[in-house]
Design an enzyme around this catalytic site. Sequence first.
Site, PDB file in Angstrom:
ATOM      1  N   ASP A 282       0.833  -1.207   0.000  1.00 19.35           N
ATOM      2  CA  ASP A 282       0.000   0.000   0.000  1.00 19.35           C
ATOM      3  C   ASP A 282       0.869   1.258   0.000  1.00 19.35           C
ATOM      4  O   ASP A 282       2.024   1.237   0.412  1.00 19.35           O
ATOM      5  CB  ASP A 282      -0.898   0.014   1.249  1.00 19.35           C
ATOM      6  CG  ASP A 282      -0.085  -0.022   2.537  1.00 19.35           C
ATOM      7  OD1 ASP A 282       0.940  -0.742   2.561  1.00 19.35           O
ATOM      8  OD2 ASP A 282      -0.443   0.676   3.492  1.00 19.35           O
ATOM      9  N   GLU A 283       0.287   2.337  -0.443  1.00 19.53           N
ATOM     10  CA  GLU A 283       0.859   3.680  -0.318  1.00 19.53           C
ATOM     11  C   GLU A 283       2.339   3.744  -0.684  1.00 19.53           C
ATOM     12  O   GLU A 283       3.121   4.398   0.005  1.00 19.53           O
ATOM     13  CB  GLU A 283       0.649   4.195   1.117  1.00 19.53           C
ATOM     14  CG  GLU A 283      -0.824   4.357   1.445  1.00 19.53           C
ATOM     15  CD  GLU A 283      -1.068   4.763   2.897  1.00 19.53           C
ATOM     16  OE1 GLU A 283      -1.818   5.737   3.094  1.00 19.53           O
ATOM     17  OE2 GLU A 283      -0.541   4.120   3.819  1.00 19.53           O
TER      18      GLU A 283
HETATM   19  C1  ACM Z   1      -3.584   1.293   4.715  1.00 15.41           C
HETATM   20  O1  ACM Z   1      -4.459   1.746   5.476  1.00 15.41           O
HETATM   21  N1  ACM Z   1      -2.588   2.058   4.321  1.00 15.41           N
HETATM   22  C2  ACM Z   1      -3.624  -0.074   4.240  1.00 15.41           C
END
Ligand code: ACM
Length: 546
Positions: free
Chosen positions: A351-352
């Site tokens: 993620d991110e």
């Molecule tokens: C997330 O909340 N960055 C998975």
Amino acid sequence: MSPGCRNVRRLATTGLALLLLTAAGTAVPARSAEAAPAPLDRIVPAPASVRPGGEPYEITSRTVVRVPPGNPEAARIGGYLAGLLRPSTGYRLPVLPGGTDGPGIRLVLDEDTGDTGDTGDAGKGDEGGEGYRLSVTAHAVTISAREGAGLFHGVQTLRQLLPARAERTERQPGPWTVAGGVVTDAPRYGYRGAMLDVARHFFTVDQVKRYIDQLALYKYNALHLHLSDDQGWRIAVRSWPRLAGHGGSTQVGGGAGGFYSQDDYREIVRHAASRYLTVVPEIDMPGHTNAALASYARLNCDGVARPLYTGTEVGFSSLCVAKQDTYDFVEDVIGELAALTPGPYLHIGGDEAHSTGHADYAAFMERVQPVVARHGKTVIGWHQLAGARPAPGALLQYWGYGRTGAAERDQVVSAARAGAGLILSPADRAYLDMKYTKDTPLGLQWAGLVEVRQSYDWDPGGYLEGAPAEAVAGVEAPLWTETITTSAQLEYMAFPRLAGIAELGWSPRATHDWASYRVRLAAQGPRWDALGIAHYRSPQVAWPAP
Ligand code: ACM
């Protein structure tokens, strides 16, 4: 989607002790005014089928727990049940092998229980052996299941059919009556997880074990541990000792942090298994990696170690996709973690990764996913993995919400159509770190305010429009800990919402109903009080007076 500001304030919990004293001052069991047993259907998560009727069963000083002879697992579950009830009832509750026709509380292993598909829902049967049948007559309480997991879940149901004071650890007045009838139950989804972020703030083995015991109450079967992030690396890796030794030495706000030794981690896995939960370890990559980049200069493209980080902003760190050192690191970390983890999954984050270019991200995931497979595990990734090429059999954990763009959602739906599985954790429903209201002292609000009804009132089966229903493996309730430092704070954010996500994962769609849920949920409040679990007394629920 980056989290906003975080304020940490502390909560106090109070323990309430109830003592009944005679003139001589000794504790005695007394008959309580609350004699009527709890209705058979007042259970969270809602059972698939409830048929009330017949005489109730009363646990007395003569009650025995009967278990199948020669089956250590069933004997252990019987011992667990007796151990829960002995302090509050004051009864001996001996666990006896055999004699399962006799009176008492009987655990029965039965090939034919639980896989009948009689939950009338997802149609997946009960592959995990988690289904059970609980039958109550004046003669006996009988919990039958195909496997230990089903017996264990049946025990959780029995706990909720007893008065809340059964959960206390000091002797309480009876009677201990269970309503007559039959509960037949099996889960809608095979994956029902809760995530704990031990990276932003570290939680000790005992704190994690306490949370595992709480997850077991609601029939969760997976504990996802977010073991690494920018602020901390929390698992000892023998081949890369500075990851924990240096990368684990701080946390958000600059505290001492901490990490699990490999024996600590084994202890968590062992305790989770005793409660029928699988541990899903996550090493978040290629972003969220500052703790690793601080620990080893060679993981950085410029060869310069980063400083440790104790803030809360996200998206600034990336492993060096071009360097072989990165894949040596991935191989070693995944290899050691896979060897420590009996469960089938390894979560690789994803993620991110705002500081990793798209092509680099895809290239990185092309190399990393086969490493997970080579070590015998199935990949789970946050749903951004759909932007690369998810490995066959991979599960995508969807954490989008109302403001997630259509293109991003469509990518996940396409991946699901192509065979990826889905774990649903929509941030504006399932994230336990979102504030309940604007006045909630802890938590964040970038995905909105998430009151109890908002958290409960949605259907995982239909949430991602266009995704095949069979793609949905289940649900997960993540708890990020930027603002959370104690068990009491963790529990305040988790309860009551944790119970609602459990119901969405376990109970047939046809049972989902806010009006009935809020009544069943209200009955959990006294149980949490009895267990010393801090919780938010949402005004949406008519809690009994404390
Ligand atoms: C997330 O909340 N960055 C998975």
